[in-house]
Design a protein around this motif. Sequence first.
Motif, PDB file in Angstrom:
ATOM      1  N   VAL A   1      44.135  38.986  11.435  1.00 24.12           N
ATOM      2  CA  VAL A   1      42.933  38.929  10.584  1.00 24.12           C
ATOM      3  C   VAL A   1      42.498  37.481  10.378  1.00 24.12           C
ATOM      4  O   VAL A   1      41.304  37.149  10.461  1.00 24.12           O
ATOM      5  N   ALA A   2      43.487  36.589  10.119  1.00 24.85           N
ATOM      6  CA  ALA A   2      43.171  35.172   9.909  1.00 24.85           C
ATOM      7  C   ALA A   2      42.547  34.554  11.156  1.00 24.85           C
ATOM      8  O   ALA A   2      41.562  33.803  11.077  1.00 24.85           O
ATOM      9  N   ILE A   3      43.112  34.882  12.317  1.00 22.52           N
ATOM     10  CA  ILE A   3      42.569  34.354  13.578  1.00 22.52           C
ATOM     11  C   ILE A   3      41.148  34.858  13.795  1.00 22.52           C
ATOM     12  O   ILE A   3      40.260  34.119  14.222  1.00 22.52           O
ATOM     13  N   GLY A   4      40.908  36.146  13.469  1.00 16.58           N
ATOM     14  CA  GLY A   4      39.572  36.714  13.600  1.00 16.58           C
ATOM     15  C   GLY A   4      38.567  36.021  12.705  1.00 16.58           C
ATOM     16  O   GLY A   4      37.433  35.725  13.113  1.00 16.58           O
ATOM     17  N   ILE A   5      38.985  35.721  11.459  1.00 20.78           N
ATOM     18  CA  ILE A   5      38.096  35.033  10.520  1.00 20.78           C
ATOM     19  C   ILE A   5      37.765  33.632  11.027  1.00 20.78           C
ATOM     20  O   ILE A   5      36.611  33.190  10.971  1.00 20.78           O
ATOM     21  N   ILE A   6      38.788  32.938  11.545  1.00 19.68           N
ATOM     22  CA  ILE A   6      38.563  31.580  12.067  1.00 19.68           C
ATOM     23  C   ILE A   6      37.572  31.607  13.221  1.00 19.68           C
ATOM     24  O   ILE A   6      36.660  30.778  13.305  1.00 19.68           O
ATOM     25  N   LEU A   7      37.725  32.583  14.121  1.00 18.11           N
ATOM     26  CA  LEU A   7      36.801  32.694  15.255  1.00 18.11           C
ATOM     27  C   LEU A   7      35.378  32.974  14.786  1.00 18.11           C
ATOM     28  O   LEU A   7      34.415  32.403  15.307  1.00 18.11           O
ATOM     29  N   LEU A   8      35.228  33.854  13.784  1.00 15.62           N
ATOM     30  CA  LEU A   8      33.897  34.153  13.247  1.00 15.62           C
ATOM     31  C   LEU A   8      33.266  32.915  12.619  1.00 15.62           C
ATOM     32  O   LEU A   8      32.069  32.651  12.792  1.00 15.62           O
ATOM     33  N   VAL A   9      34.081  32.133  11.876  1.00 18.09           N
ATOM     34  CA  VAL A   9      33.569  30.912  11.248  1.00 18.09           C
ATOM     35  C   VAL A   9      33.106  29.919  12.312  1.00 18.09           C
ATOM     36  O   VAL A   9      32.029  29.316  12.206  1.00 18.09           O
ATOM     37  N   VAL A  10      33.956  29.765  13.365  1.00 17.49           N
ATOM     38  CA  VAL A  10      33.600  28.836  14.442  1.00 17.49           C
ATOM     39  C   VAL A  10      32.308  29.271  15.129  1.00 17.49           C
ATOM     40  O   VAL A  10      31.407  28.460  15.378  1.00 17.49           O
ATOM     41  N   ILE A  11      32.204  30.582  15.417  1.00 15.25           N
ATOM     42  CA  ILE A  11      31.007  31.088  16.099  1.00 15.25           C
ATOM     43  C   ILE A  11      29.778  30.943  15.212  1.00 15.25           C
ATOM     44  O   ILE A  11      28.711  30.491  15.662  1.00 15.25           O
ATOM     45  N   PHE A  12      29.910  31.286  13.917  1.00 19.96           N
ATOM     46  CA  PHE A  12      28.760  31.241  13.004  1.00 19.96           C
ATOM     47  C   PHE A  12      28.265  29.813  12.789  1.00 19.96           C
ATOM     48  O   PHE A  12      27.095  29.490  13.023  1.00 19.96           O
ATOM     49  N   PHE A  13      29.190  28.940  12.348  1.00 22.44           N
ATOM     50  CA  PHE A  13      28.779  27.570  12.061  1.00 22.44           C
ATOM     51  C   PHE A  13      28.482  26.791  13.336  1.00 22.44           C
ATOM     52  O   PHE A  13      27.577  25.955  13.368  1.00 22.44           O
ATOM     53  N   GLY A  14      29.258  27.065  14.398  1.00 22.19           N
ATOM     54  CA  GLY A  14      28.974  26.400  15.673  1.00 22.19           C
ATOM     55  C   GLY A  14      27.608  26.784  16.200  1.00 22.19           C
ATOM     56  O   GLY A  14      26.836  25.939  16.670  1.00 22.19           O
ATOM     57  N   GLY A  15      27.275  28.081  16.098  1.00 17.29           N
ATOM     58  CA  GLY A  15      25.955  28.534  16.532  1.00 17.29           C
ATOM     59  C   GLY A  15      24.845  27.935  15.687  1.00 17.29           C
ATOM     60  O   GLY A  15      23.795  27.530  16.202  1.00 17.29           O
ATOM     61  N   ALA A  16      25.089  27.878  14.361  1.00 16.50           N
ATOM     62  CA  ALA A  16      24.083  27.305  13.460  1.00 16.50           C
ATOM     63  C   ALA A  16      23.844  25.828  13.777  1.00 16.50           C
ATOM     64  O   ALA A  16      22.694  25.357  13.788  1.00 16.50           O
ATOM     65  N   LEU A  17      24.920  25.092  14.028  1.00 12.30           N
ATOM     66  CA  LEU A  17      24.773  23.668  14.360  1.00 12.30           C
ATOM     67  C   LEU A  17      24.032  23.477  15.678  1.00 12.30           C
ATOM     68  O   LEU A  17      23.219  22.564  15.814  1.00 12.30           O
TER      69      LEU A  17
END
Length: 295
Positions: A238-254
Motif C-alpha cells: 500500500v505504501a509503495i502504491g501511494i508513493i507511486l501515485l504521489v510521484v505520478i500526480f506531482f510529477g505530471g503536474a510539474l
Amino acid sequence: NMAPSSSDYTSPLQSCVDNMQHSGLMQLAGTNMTFNIFQSTSSSTITLSGASIGISTGNPFQSDGSLGGSGSFTGSFINNPDAIVMANGEEGTTTLDVQDDFTSSGTIFFSINSRDLSDPDAITQISAGNQIGLEGGRACVCFNPDLVLEDGDRFDLMTAQSQLSGRFDQVQFDCSECPTRNAKSIAKQAKAAEADDECEPTADYGAISFSVLFESCDGGSGNYLDSISPPWYVIFPVAIGIILLVVIFFGGALLIDERLRKKKFEAKKAKKRTARVNKFKQSTQASSSGSSTIG
C-alpha cells in the motif's frame, strides 16, 4: 492393530490395501503403503518410520485421528478438524514430506528439541511440494525442558515450495500437553534471562513458511514486524502504491506546469519580437516620408 514393516529401509515392503476403515493403532515402518480407499476415526493412531503412504485414486489422504513419525505422502494430505499431527513418532520427532498440498484445520503439535538443526530430531517439521493451507485449528509448540533459547533463533516448522496461506486460530507455546520443565532447566533459563532481557518466542507467518522466532524485543513482546497491525506485508505494498501515485500526480503536474510556462515564454518572446518589427517598420516609414518632403 496393524504393523506391516520392513527392517531394511532401502528395500521397503510394498503393500496395497483395497478398502480400509481404520481405528486403533497402525504402525508402518519401512513400508510403501497404497490404499484404494482409506477412512480413519478419531480413535485411529498411525505411527510412521521411514514409510510412504498414497491413495491410488489420486484423492488426498484424509486423517481424522492421530498421526506422527517420519514418512512421506504421495499426493496431498488433509488434517481434518478433529485430527492431530503428533510432535513425535516412536523413533523421534515427526517429519512429514507431502508431495503436493498439505491442509490442516485440526491440531498440530510441534517439538523444538535442539538449536542444532543438523540433528535429525531437532524439530518437528512438515514440508509440502506445493502449497500449505492453514484453515484455523491449533498449533502447540513444545520446547525441550533443557533447551535455553537465544536471541536470533529461528525454527522453520512448516515449509511449502510455492505458498503458505491462512493461519492457525491458536498458537500456544509450552501448552498443557507439553513436558513440564524441571527445576534444573528453570534455573538455566533464569540464568540466561539475567544475562539478557528474556523475550518470548513468537509465531511468524511467511510467504512459504510457518516459523517460531526468538528475536530481540528490548522489553517488547516479540518480533517487531509481527507486532505491526495491519501486518507489514499489507502495509508495504500500500505504501509503495501511494508513493507511486504521489510521484505520478506531482510529477505530471510539474511537467504540465513546465510546458505551460514554456508556451507563455515563447508567446511573450514572439510578442516582443513582433513589437520590435512593427516599431522598426514605423521608424523606416517615418524616415522615408521625411526624405520625400525635403526633396
